[in-house]
Design a protein around this motif. Structure first.
Motif, mmCIF file in Angstrom:
data_model
loop_
_atom_site.group_PDB
_atom_site.id
_atom_site.type_symbol
_atom_site.label_atom_id
_atom_site.label_comp_id
_atom_site.label_asym_id
_atom_site.label_seq_id
_atom_site.Cartn_x
_atom_site.Cartn_y
_atom_site.Cartn_z
ATOM 1 N N VAL A 187 13.402 3.338 -8.902
ATOM 2 C CA VAL A 187 14.466 2.709 -8.111
ATOM 3 C C VAL A 187 14.774 3.548 -6.874
ATOM 4 C CG1 VAL A 187 16.886 2.024 -8.110
ATOM 5 C CG2 VAL A 187 15.452 1.515 -10.085
ATOM 6 N N ALA A 188 14.878 4.873 -7.050
ATOM 7 C CA ALA A 188 15.222 5.747 -5.926
ATOM 8 C C ALA A 188 14.148 5.721 -4.842
ATOM 9 C CB ALA A 188 15.433 7.176 -6.436
ATOM 10 N N VAL A 189 12.888 5.824 -5.244
ATOM 11 C CA VAL A 189 11.798 5.802 -4.263
ATOM 12 C C VAL A 189 11.760 4.463 -3.535
ATOM 13 C CG1 VAL A 189 9.282 5.838 -4.001
ATOM 14 C CG2 VAL A 189 10.408 7.497 -5.480
ATOM 15 N N ARG A 190 11.978 3.385 -4.271
ATOM 16 C CA ARG A 190 11.963 2.054 -3.649
ATOM 17 C C ARG A 190 13.078 1.917 -2.610
ATOM 18 N NH1 ARG A 190 9.568 -2.724 -4.444
ATOM 19 N NH2 ARG A 190 10.739 -4.625 -4.010
ATOM 20 N N LEU A 191 14.269 2.404 -2.946
ATOM 21 C CA LEU A 191 15.379 2.320 -2.007
ATOM 22 C C LEU A 191 15.127 3.191 -0.782
ATOM 23 C CD1 LEU A 191 18.190 1.301 -1.295
ATOM 24 C CD2 LEU A 191 19.142 3.202 -2.609
ATOM 25 N N LEU A 192 14.637 4.411 -0.986
ATOM 26 C CA LEU A 192 14.358 5.304 0.134
ATOM 27 C C LEU A 192 13.254 4.753 1.035
ATOM 28 C CD1 LEU A 192 14.504 8.769 -1.681
ATOM 29 C CD2 LEU A 192 16.183 7.807 -0.095
ATOM 30 N N TRP A 193 12.358 3.971 0.474
ATOM 31 C CA TRP A 193 11.281 3.375 1.277
ATOM 32 C C TRP A 193 11.761 2.117 1.996
ATOM 33 C CZ3 TRP A 193 6.404 5.524 1.745
ATOM 34 C CH2 TRP A 193 5.451 4.752 2.417
ATOM 35 N N LEU A 194 12.563 1.308 1.324
ATOM 36 C CA LEU A 194 12.967 0.015 1.882
ATOM 37 C C LEU A 194 14.072 0.137 2.926
ATOM 38 C CD1 LEU A 194 12.910 -2.270 -1.279
ATOM 39 C CD2 LEU A 194 11.609 -2.624 0.806
ATOM 40 N N ALA A 195 14.956 1.125 2.797
ATOM 41 C CA ALA A 195 16.087 1.233 3.730
ATOM 42 C C ALA A 195 15.631 1.405 5.176
ATOM 43 C CB ALA A 195 17.016 2.368 3.293
ATOM 44 N N PRO A 196 14.774 2.383 5.490
ATOM 45 C CA PRO A 196 14.329 2.485 6.889
ATOM 46 C C PRO A 196 13.450 1.319 7.323
ATOM 47 C CG PRO A 196 13.168 4.076 5.498
ATOM 48 C CD PRO A 196 14.259 3.502 4.668
ATOM 49 N N ILE A 215 0.841 -1.214 0.000
ATOM 50 C CA ILE A 215 0.000 0.000 0.000
ATOM 51 C C ILE A 215 0.870 1.257 0.000
ATOM 52 C CG2 ILE A 215 -1.761 1.309 1.246
ATOM 53 C CD1 ILE A 215 -2.836 -1.325 2.326
ATOM 54 N N GLY A 216 1.725 1.384 1.010
ATOM 55 C CA GLY A 216 2.510 2.602 1.148
ATOM 56 C C GLY A 216 3.478 2.844 0.012
ATOM 57 N N LEU A 217 4.254 1.826 -0.353
ATOM 58 C CA LEU A 217 5.237 2.013 -1.414
ATOM 59 C C LEU A 217 4.575 2.242 -2.767
ATOM 60 C CD1 LEU A 217 8.114 2.131 -2.409
ATOM 61 C CD2 LEU A 217 8.162 -0.372 -2.467
ATOM 62 N N VAL A 218 3.444 1.595 -3.012
ATOM 63 C CA VAL A 218 2.730 1.806 -4.271
ATOM 64 C C VAL A 218 2.260 3.259 -4.377
ATOM 65 C CG1 VAL A 218 0.629 1.236 -5.537
ATOM 66 C CG2 VAL A 218 2.022 -0.581 -4.575
ATOM 67 N N LEU A 229 2.743 2.219 -13.295
ATOM 68 C CA LEU A 229 4.078 1.699 -12.972
ATOM 69 C C LEU A 229 4.330 1.573 -11.476
ATOM 70 C CD1 LEU A 229 6.162 3.701 -15.594
ATOM 71 C CD2 LEU A 229 5.752 1.241 -15.587
ATOM 72 N N ALA A 230 3.318 1.790 -10.647
ATOM 73 C CA ALA A 230 3.539 1.856 -9.202
ATOM 74 C C ALA A 230 3.869 0.514 -8.571
ATOM 75 C CB ALA A 230 2.306 2.453 -8.523
ATOM 76 N N SER A 231 3.382 -0.585 -9.135
ATOM 77 C CA SER A 231 3.563 -1.885 -8.484
ATOM 78 C C SER A 231 4.574 -2.737 -9.241
ATOM 79 C CB SER A 231 2.230 -2.635 -8.399
ATOM 80 O OG SER A 231 1.735 -2.919 -9.690
ATOM 81 N N THR A 232 5.283 -3.557 -8.495
ATOM 82 C CA THR A 232 6.177 -4.531 -9.109
ATOM 83 C C THR A 232 5.349 -5.655 -9.729
ATOM 84 O OG1 THR A 232 6.405 -5.650 -6.973
ATOM 85 C CG2 THR A 232 8.088 -4.030 -7.556
ATOM 86 N N ASP A 233 6.003 -6.443 -10.575
ATOM 87 C CA ASP A 233 5.264 -7.434 -11.358
ATOM 88 C C ASP A 233 5.531 -8.842 -10.842
ATOM 89 O OD1 ASP A 233 3.695 -8.107 -13.868
ATOM 90 O OD2 ASP A 233 5.507 -9.280 -14.164
#
Length: 525
Positions: free
Chosen positions: A311-320, A88-91, A120-124
């Motif tokens: 890629v940048a948004v995914r990394l910034l979301w996943l790191a914390p 939900i949040g990352l999408v 393009l918000a969700s991974t496949d």
């Protein structure tokens, strides 16, 4: 696609390329996209137009179902909280970031930029499963990536519907109704998928015909998908839920011979569909580019900017998020390699393409929907970039990260499990020997076979070899019956090892298949 000959040629091309990809040990989706793109650029290649009905109704259901069926319940229960945050949040964050970048850098209106972000918000799940199939990721990391890709589509599809409605009607977003639509899509799809799984479970428990079992298995994903779509809920969610439920109980629904047949048939179907659909992505891009207006000639730069944003948004979301999960798990130091691998594994693929193709071509007033062709080109090109760049570099990144399971770790776990199974079989034999109801020659033959398995397990060999006997035809019949009984005991022990977290789901499935093969040979003898 214009003719049956084109379809057959595509199947042949995809099969050949996928076969070489397996032989060369490189990601098949990445090579298939490159091959499709290369063929599309050759002179005389017919123009390929992808039908959204073909993708949505023919290709997606079995591929989604197969991905969900491989999802282990135990690991899924362990990661459901971070999966929910990502689904939900990352999408939402990815859609907002892509929409902002597209509105600033591209000729898209803010409405169509929002559509692109939602698409393009969700991974496949198809791409993630295909790329991760040969990676030795830890079970929880693999399940986290795969489960996220399976369950984030409901959020993305709601955003696509809201964004497309805004673009078509030129109206403001109604976020209140969007929340209700999300509950309807996700909740309704979950209910219908679970109901389909329940009905299929009842049917398969009363069916012993291999042909009928195969037909039921092939029809199940289409039934879950179509029933949900008819009810105006999420066919994707319904298909995923049905696959997860049936996959968790599949070993208890059928016998060994049927399981082996289903594995072979479904493996063939998935191989063909994956090969064709990833080739289509590469084949379709040149014709989509040719349909662009003059204002979209800088589409390669736009696509790279959008891909970099994802890629940048995914990394910034996943790191914390990874740091919080690791600290709650009692990890002393935060391992930043995990979010890097999780970020790079989040590829786009078939689902975004299907979502883009579903965008209406005209507005409510009958005018053409401007910039739809640019959205389609950017979607396809971002899918190509992620599959090629991330696909070809994911395996080296996993190896260098140090989080991949070493081959000796998997071999040791499997050997220890084989040892447990052999001990369980020997214990059952001792019980039968005390009852004195089985001929000694049969008991000795079974003991020699289990002792050989135990010795092989101690040597950490993958294959086990039973000793030959010289019993009579009657003794052979008793031997086969007792060996099948011992396989039942070993199957129970295997499930116990998995339930007590002694072995992984990969090891459980591999050893269950070995037991199924042996049981099928005993039945055919």
């Amino acid at each position: 696609m214009r003719s049956v000959g084109t379809v057959l040629a595509l199947v042949v091309l995809a099969t050949v390329v996928a076969t070489f990809a397996r032989r060369w040990r490189i990601p098949a989706p990445s090579l298939l996209v490159v091959a499709g793109l290369a063929v599309a650029l050759l002179p005389g290649t017919p123009e390929i137009q992808i039908s959204p009905e073909i993708i949505g109704l023919v290709v997606l259901p079995p591929l989604l179902y197969a991905s969900a069926e491989d999802m282990p319940w135990r690991e899924l229960r362990a990661v459901w909280k971070p999966v929910g945050v990502l689904a939900i949040g990352l999408v939402l964050a990815s859609a907002a970031a892509v929409a902002a970048v597209a509105a600033v850098l591209t000729p898209l209106s803010w409405q169509m930029a929002f559509v692109l972000g939602a698409v393009l918000a969700s991974t496949d799940p198809v791409a993630v499963t295909a790329l991760g199939r040969r990676l030795a990721l830890p079970p929880r990391v693999q399940v986290l990536v795969q489960a996220e890709s399976l369950f984030n589509d409901a959020t993305s599809l709601v955003l696509v519907r809201v964004a497309a409605g805004i673009a078509v009607a030129s109206a403001a977003a109604d976020w209140g109704s969007a929340g209700g639509e999300f509950l309807l899509l996700a909740g309704g799809g979950t209910v219908i998928g679970a109901a389909v799984a329940g009905v299929i479970t009842l049917v398969r428990r009363r069916t012993e015909d291999p042909v009928l079992e195969t037909v039921i298995a092939l029809v199940t994903p289409y039934a879950a998908y179509l029933l949900a779509e008819i009810a105006h809920t999420s066919g994707v969610t319904s298909c995923v839920v049905a696959g997860v439920v049936l996959g968790g109980h599949g070993d208890r629904l059928t016998n060994a011979r049927i399981r082996l047949q289903l594995h072979a048939v479904y493996g063939t179907v998935v191989f063909l569909l994956e090969s064709v659909v990833f080739s289509l992505i590469g084949l379709a891009l040149p014709s989509q580019v040719r349909a662009l207006a003059d204002g979209g000639r800088a589409w390669p730069l736009y696509a790279l900017a959008v891909a970099a944003t994802l890629v940048a948004v995914r990394l910034l979301w996943l790191a914390p998020l990874s740091a919080v999960v690791q600290r709650k798990g009692g990890v002393a130091g935060v391992n930043w390699r995990v979010p890097m691998v999780l970020t790079w594994a989040g590829t786009r693929g078939v689902m975004p393409l299907a979502a883009a193709l579903s965008i209406p071509e005209v507005m409510e007033n009958g005018a053409p929907l401007t910039d739809r062709s640019l959205v389609l080109v950017l979607t396809t090109s971002v899918v190509v970039v992620t599959l090629v760049v991330q696909g070809f570099t994911l395996a080296p990144l996993v190896r260098r990260s140090g989080i991949a399971l070493e081959p000796h770790h998997t071999a040791r776990e499997e050997a220890e499990a084989r040892s447990h199974l052999a001990h369980a079989g020997l214990a059952r034999l001792e019980e039968l020997a005390e009852l004195e109801v089985v001929p000694d020659v049969v008991l000795d033959r079974l003991r020699r076979g289990l002792a050989a398995r135990l010795e092989d397990a101690r040597d950490r060999l993958a294959d086990s070899k039973g000793a030959d006997g010289t019993a009579t035809e009657s003794a052979d019949r008793v031997y086969r019956q007792l060996r099948r009984d011992l396989i039942t005991v070993e199957t129970g022990e295997l499930q116990r090892l998995y339930d007590t977290h002694t072995i992984s789901d990969v090891t459980r499935r591999r050893l269950q298949r070995a037991l199924d093969l042996e049981e099928a040979r005993l039945t055919d003898a």
